[in-house]
Motif scaffolding. Structure first.
Motif, mmCIF file in Angstrom:
data_model
loop_
_atom_site.group_PDB
_atom_site.id
_atom_site.type_symbol
_atom_site.label_atom_id
_atom_site.label_comp_id
_atom_site.label_asym_id
_atom_site.label_seq_id
_atom_site.Cartn_x
_atom_site.Cartn_y
_atom_site.Cartn_z
ATOM 1 N N GLN A 27 -57.711 -96.330 -56.216
ATOM 2 C CA GLN A 27 -56.690 -97.134 -56.857
ATOM 3 C C GLN A 27 -56.898 -98.612 -56.554
ATOM 4 O O GLN A 27 -57.532 -98.979 -55.565
ATOM 5 N N GLN A 28 -56.342 -99.460 -57.375
ATOM 6 C CA GLN A 28 -56.448 -100.907 -57.173
ATOM 7 C C GLN A 28 -55.346 -101.354 -56.220
ATOM 8 O O GLN A 28 -54.185 -101.450 -56.597
ATOM 9 N N VAL A 29 -55.714 -101.624 -54.979
ATOM 10 C CA VAL A 29 -54.718 -102.034 -53.985
ATOM 11 C C VAL A 29 -54.291 -103.471 -54.249
ATOM 12 O O VAL A 29 -55.078 -104.304 -54.700
ATOM 13 N N SER A 30 -53.027 -103.764 -53.978
ATOM 14 C CA SER A 30 -52.485 -105.102 -54.239
ATOM 15 C C SER A 30 -52.423 -105.958 -52.985
ATOM 16 O O SER A 30 -52.038 -107.125 -53.055
ATOM 17 N N SER A 31 -52.799 -105.384 -51.843
ATOM 18 C CA SER A 31 -52.785 -106.152 -50.594
ATOM 19 C C SER A 31 -53.717 -105.474 -49.593
ATOM 20 O O SER A 31 -54.156 -104.340 -49.789
ATOM 21 N N GLY A 32 -54.014 -106.201 -48.528
ATOM 22 C CA GLY A 32 -54.780 -105.605 -47.445
ATOM 23 C C GLY A 32 -56.284 -105.763 -47.576
ATOM 24 O O GLY A 32 -56.796 -106.410 -48.491
ATOM 25 N N LEU A 33 -56.993 -105.124 -46.636
ATOM 26 C CA LEU A 33 -58.438 -105.272 -46.503
ATOM 27 C C LEU A 33 -59.182 -103.953 -46.660
ATOM 28 O O LEU A 33 -60.378 -103.884 -46.374
ATOM 29 N N HIS A 34 -58.482 -102.924 -47.092
ATOM 30 C CA HIS A 34 -59.120 -101.613 -47.210
ATOM 31 C C HIS A 34 -58.512 -100.847 -48.375
ATOM 32 O O HIS A 34 -57.473 -101.219 -48.919
ATOM 33 N N VAL A 35 -59.185 -99.760 -48.730
ATOM 34 C CA VAL A 35 -58.697 -98.887 -49.791
ATOM 35 C C VAL A 35 -58.919 -97.449 -49.361
ATOM 36 O O VAL A 35 -59.866 -97.146 -48.622
ATOM 37 N N THR A 36 -58.045 -96.553 -49.794
ATOM 38 C CA THR A 36 -58.099 -95.152 -49.385
ATOM 39 C C THR A 36 -58.330 -94.248 -50.588
ATOM 40 O O THR A 36 -57.689 -94.425 -51.639
ATOM 41 N N ILE A 37 -59.252 -93.318 -50.431
ATOM 42 C CA ILE A 37 -59.535 -92.306 -51.465
ATOM 43 C C ILE A 37 -59.133 -90.950 -50.914
ATOM 44 O O ILE A 37 -59.582 -90.553 -49.831
ATOM 45 N N ARG A 38 -58.282 -90.225 -51.612
ATOM 46 C CA ARG A 38 -57.816 -88.913 -51.159
ATOM 47 C C ARG A 38 -58.831 -87.827 -51.514
ATOM 48 O O ARG A 38 -59.451 -87.871 -52.579
ATOM 49 N N LEU A 39 -58.950 -86.852 -50.591
ATOM 50 C CA LEU A 39 -59.844 -85.717 -50.788
ATOM 51 C C LEU A 39 -59.078 -84.414 -50.629
ATOM 52 O O LEU A 39 -57.974 -84.396 -50.067
ATOM 53 N N ALA A 40 -59.703 -83.336 -51.038
ATOM 54 C CA ALA A 40 -59.006 -82.045 -51.073
ATOM 55 C C ALA A 40 -58.891 -81.387 -49.705
ATOM 56 O O ALA A 40 -57.892 -80.728 -49.412
ATOM 57 N N ASN A 41 -59.904 -81.542 -48.849
ATOM 58 C CA ASN A 41 -59.882 -80.784 -47.595
ATOM 59 C C ASN A 41 -60.697 -81.477 -46.517
ATOM 60 O O ASN A 41 -61.438 -82.438 -46.768
#
Length: 480
Positions: A401-415
């Protein structure tokens, strides 16, 4: 560097000392005269005399007038450890239950070399104004600052505190008096000071879940019971606060929650403040990267709209300057200032004065504001480059997703298996990725949605390096 004669004397001293320590039966034994030992070893007499004098000064040998030099009567010492042996924990040594719990959150890594993809917690230090910073440090020392070379005020350099108060008024809308500001060794020390002052062992606190691991570690060190509350797109789910009626404190990062990147909505900010006022509880507001807002208007900090003096605001220079600077600040409610200063006096007092004064000059001359804007533009450019490259080559791994703040981004995984495998494959290619699963509190439900994933820091990586790293991951993860 030791001169040859002194070096030889030191070697002889060390050899004789080890011989005495490792052989308890040597107590009372007579040593050769200095001239005799010098001849045996084919060294100068001064070398032996110097070694004997040091052994005598430390109590290993004694002289008897007219009779020579003897090994002193010493108590038997433990047998020296042999190679491969390790220290055991003595049964009577009490470590308590806190450190084992805190170790669960020890995600600290000692990073060597320049930042690389996709290290978290690092700003664009390739853009650091080295010349300006060196000039300000030199200016401080050239003036022979004898007035700043003592212990100083435990709250920190008054000029820096005044400038921080001005900055917060203009940049955050947070009106505070300089007397409320305590200069800290980064945000982590501020969290620890707040916790130590306001909480007792076994007290209950509210913390976001998933959480910032270092804050959870600080609470664990103090024996505090943590209650995790879930985070969604609007931040901490404040509707769950009522199920923890004994909570004395809530730790939140409203501007950019770590690791999800969520921003706490204004409605929930007001609800959290109301909870603190009604329960007579405290709020630690960690604004660790508040300078990095890419879209929309930054929401007002909790501390700026707090009417009951229940919020402790934490800021840091680490994410705009560099983490190794170890400079941050705490804005304490007025009724707690004296207690904070007492605790600070009895612990670490304050960061190095030369860094404080250089930071004060950096602020007063407008460098910080200019550098903040430059860092924000660079981080935005790098965020966009990562997002575009990910969507082009790696969108099948997970949605970024396009984060609107901060210095990192998170990608969700299934397991968990997928998470660990992808991270291991990336590491084998020299790419650092942080597991999302490490940020959950112990005891969190295995069925918790969004429990597994990848946390990628983008701010410290130049655009060409981002593109190369994504291309590398494309091939490394091809067998997914």
């Amino acid at each position: 560097m030791l001169k040859p004669g002194r070096q030889l004397s030191l070697q002889l001293y060390n050899a004789l000392r080890e011989l005495i320590i490792s052989n308890p039966r040597s107590s009372g034994a007579k040593l050769p005269a200095s001239r005799e030992l010098a001849g045996m070893l084919e060294v100068s007499r001064n070398t032996v005399v110097n070694a004997y004098e040091r052994l005598f000064a430390e109590g290993f040998i004694e002289t008897r007038i007219g009779d020579g030099t003897y090994v002193a009567q010493l108590h038997a010492l433990s047998k020296p450890m042999q190679p491969g042996e390790s220290f055991g924990i003595e049964p009577q040594l009490h470590l308590g239950f806190r450190l084992p719990a805190a170790s669960l959150f020890n995600q600290h890594r000692i990073h060597e070399g320049a930042p690389k993809a996709f290290r978290i917690g690092m700003p664009a230090i390739d853009l650091f104004p080295f010349d300006d910073w060196a000039r300000l440090q030199s200016r401080f020392w050239r003036r022979e600052p004898v007035d700043h070379m003592g212990y100083g005020h435990p709250a920190g350099e008054p000029q820096l505190r005044e400038l921080i108060a001005q900055y917060l008024r203009h940049a955050r809308g947070l009106k505070c008096d300089p007397s409320q500001i305590v200069i800290t060794l980064g945000a982590q020390q501020a969290i620890m000071i707040c916790s130590a002052l306001l909480l007792h062992p076994e007290d209950e606190v509210v913390i976001e879940n998933p959480c910032y691991w270092a804050a959870a570690g600080a609470f664990s060190c103090l024996g505090v019971k943590m209650n995790g509350i879930a985070v969604d797109n609007d931040g901490l789910q404040t509707s769950q606060l009522q199920r923890i009626p004994k909570a004395r404190l809530a730790y939140v990062s409203p501007s950019c929650q770590y690791p999800t990147g969520a921003t706490l909505s204004m409605a929930r900010r007001l609800e959290l403040l109301k909870w603190a006022e009604e329960k007579k509880s405290w709020i630690i507001e960690d604004d660790y990267d508040g300078e990095y807002r890419y879209s929309g208007t930054p929401l007002t900090p909790l501390a700026a709209i707090d009417q009951s003096n229940r919020v402790l605001y934490i800021g840091s220079f680490s994410k705009v300057m560099y983490p190794g600077l170890r400079l941050g600040y705490l804005v304490a409610p007025k009724q707690l200032v004296d207690q904070f200063l007492l605790m600070r006096t009895m612990s670490t007092r304050q960061p190095p004065m030369n860094d404080q004064m250089a930071m004060a000059l950096f602020l007063s001359e407008g460098h910080f504001q200019k550098h903040s804007r430059r860092m924000r533009r660079a981080a935005l450019l790098r965020r966009d480059a990562l997002l575009q490259a990910w969507n082009q080559h790696l969108s099948h791994i997970g949605e970024m997703q396009q984060v609107s703040s901060g210095l990192h981004v998170t990608i969700r995984l299934a397991n968990f298996v997928t998470e660990q495998r992808l991270i291991a494959q990336a590491l084998s290619e020299g790419i650092e990725i942080t597991p999302l699963s490490a940020s959950w509190l112990p005891g969190s439900s295995e069925a918790q949605t969004g429990r597994y994933g990848l946390v990628l820091g983008f701010a410290c990586v130049k655009v060409p390096d981002i593109l190369r790293a994504v291309e590398t991951l494309k091939y490394a993860w091809a067998q997914r």
